[in-house]
Write an enzyme that holds these catalytic residues in place. Sequence first.
Site, short mmCIF file in Angstrom:
data_model
loop_
_atom_site.label_atom_id
_atom_site.label_comp_id
_atom_site.label_asym_id
_atom_site.label_seq_id
_atom_site.Cartn_x
_atom_site.Cartn_y
_atom_site.Cartn_z
N ILE A 145 -46.81 44.88 -37.98
CA ILE A 145 -46.39 43.75 -37.15
C ILE A 145 -47.27 43.77 -35.91
O ILE A 145 -47.59 44.84 -35.38
CB ILE A 145 -44.91 43.86 -36.77
CG1 ILE A 145 -44.03 43.92 -38.03
CG2 ILE A 145 -44.48 42.70 -35.88
CD1 ILE A 145 -42.56 44.14 -37.75
N CYS A 146 -47.65 42.60 -35.44
CA CYS A 146 -48.54 42.53 -34.28
C CYS A 146 -47.97 43.30 -33.09
O CYS A 146 -48.73 43.87 -32.30
CB CYS A 146 -48.79 41.08 -33.89
SG CYS A 146 -49.63 40.10 -35.15
N VAL A 147 -46.64 43.32 -32.97
CA VAL A 147 -46.00 43.97 -31.83
C VAL A 147 -45.29 45.25 -32.25
O VAL A 147 -44.31 45.67 -31.63
CB VAL A 147 -45.04 43.01 -31.11
CG1 VAL A 147 -45.81 41.87 -30.47
CG2 VAL A 147 -43.98 42.46 -32.07
N LEU A 166 -50.96 43.68 -25.28
CA LEU A 166 -50.09 42.74 -26.00
C LEU A 166 -48.64 42.89 -25.55
O LEU A 166 -48.11 42.04 -24.85
CB LEU A 166 -50.23 42.95 -27.51
CG LEU A 166 -49.73 41.82 -28.41
CD1 LEU A 166 -50.41 40.51 -28.07
CD2 LEU A 166 -49.95 42.17 -29.88
#
Length: 462
Positions: free
Chosen positions: A271-273, A391
């Site tokens: 997951i990007c985060v 991020l």
Amino acid sequence: MTELLTREDAPGAIEVHDPASGELVGRVTSATEQEVAKAVRAARAAFAEWRRTPAAERAEALKAAAAELRDRADELAEMNTRETGKVPGDARGGVLAGAGTLEQYAELGPAHRGRSLQGGWDATDLMVPEPRGVVVALTPWNDPVAVACGLLGAALATGNVVVHKPSERCPHVGRMLTGLLARHLPSDVLQCLDGDGSVGAWLAECDDVDVIAHVGSTATGRSVAVAAARTGAKVLLENGGNDALIVDAGVDPRWAASQAALGAFANAGQICVSVERIYVHREVAGEFLDALVAEAGKRPHEVPMGPLVDERQRDHVHGHVTDALEQGAELLAGGVPPDGPGARYPATVLSGCTPSMRVMSEETFGPVAPVRVVDDFDQALAEAADDRYGLTATVLTESMSHAQRAWRELPVGTVKVNNVFGGAPAGAAHPRKASGEGFGYGPELLDEMTVTKVVHIGPAGG
């Protein structure tokens, strides 16, 4: 995430294999440079009519597409699972989230407004948003429907036309989604091109493209930015992350471990985060590590966890784990790729990690929880902030002053306190540093997809 843009002139068949079984899912043919140029020309030709289409009619088209997407959620989710290994429930959730995003932009599009200015009494002065033109959307494999629907929905709602290139790791999902949406739109308003990094490079370098929106790796994003600097296209980038989790003194270590496991192991860490590195206060470190190892042991038997997207990604993840062990980290759980076909990797916990290890300094993008024990909150905050990405970050703490310091001082786009995932709808943040630039979601994405014109209308003969 998406591959580094290359200019290898070798387009051809791309094979996609099920990461759980290794079985062939299908083949697609990569677009040629001539086909890329043709698609952009066709989009430019379609733009004149689509930009003149009333915003309410564009919204109705998106609502109809969202309704069909809901009806076919199981079909797209099944293909997503076959191509990327995403567990079925999560895959279906991603499709439904995509439908919800289309509906959101269908509502927001007609409400996207300019401003009237206070000029002369006999004049009219306006600031008017206009569509930018041809948008290239380069979308990732880790949540291919939800992410794509955000970029496509915002672009189409504001009157832009789109050429979509989904990741070569899930081309069938990308083509199914694009085709579903395109059925509700005029010809060539939305097109799909299959291909690897060379197709993305050709699109990014095209002079007749106005916006390039990319979600994927930092290396690819920087290649996109270099290309756009030559053409003048606007760039929207959501790129890599190395998201930190801080576990402060005084928190319940079992609860903190459940949060860490959710952040590090959900979607196999893809997951990007996702939580990529963990800083835990020495006061709670022992109990936290024991609980985190227990959480890792629940996966995938008690808590579903799919494979990595392919063997190449598994090799990358295992390389980070191996590097950490060679530098003195201790393996507490996982860390050994299982035998047999597919690209599974176990939920892995490492202790004794140091900043020089790749697993702490680079994006691993796999089910790995590297833990560094710190002496106090100041050390945790300083080391969490010392990173080239920007991020997200998470802080688990009972101290309001520590929570306030964290969101003030961490140089990232999103700071979450006492919850690794979640947040109010429609929030949008700017990624920082190597993690990208621009709003990639939320109502602000409508502003990114438009350009503002100032209009002054004076009296005739005045």
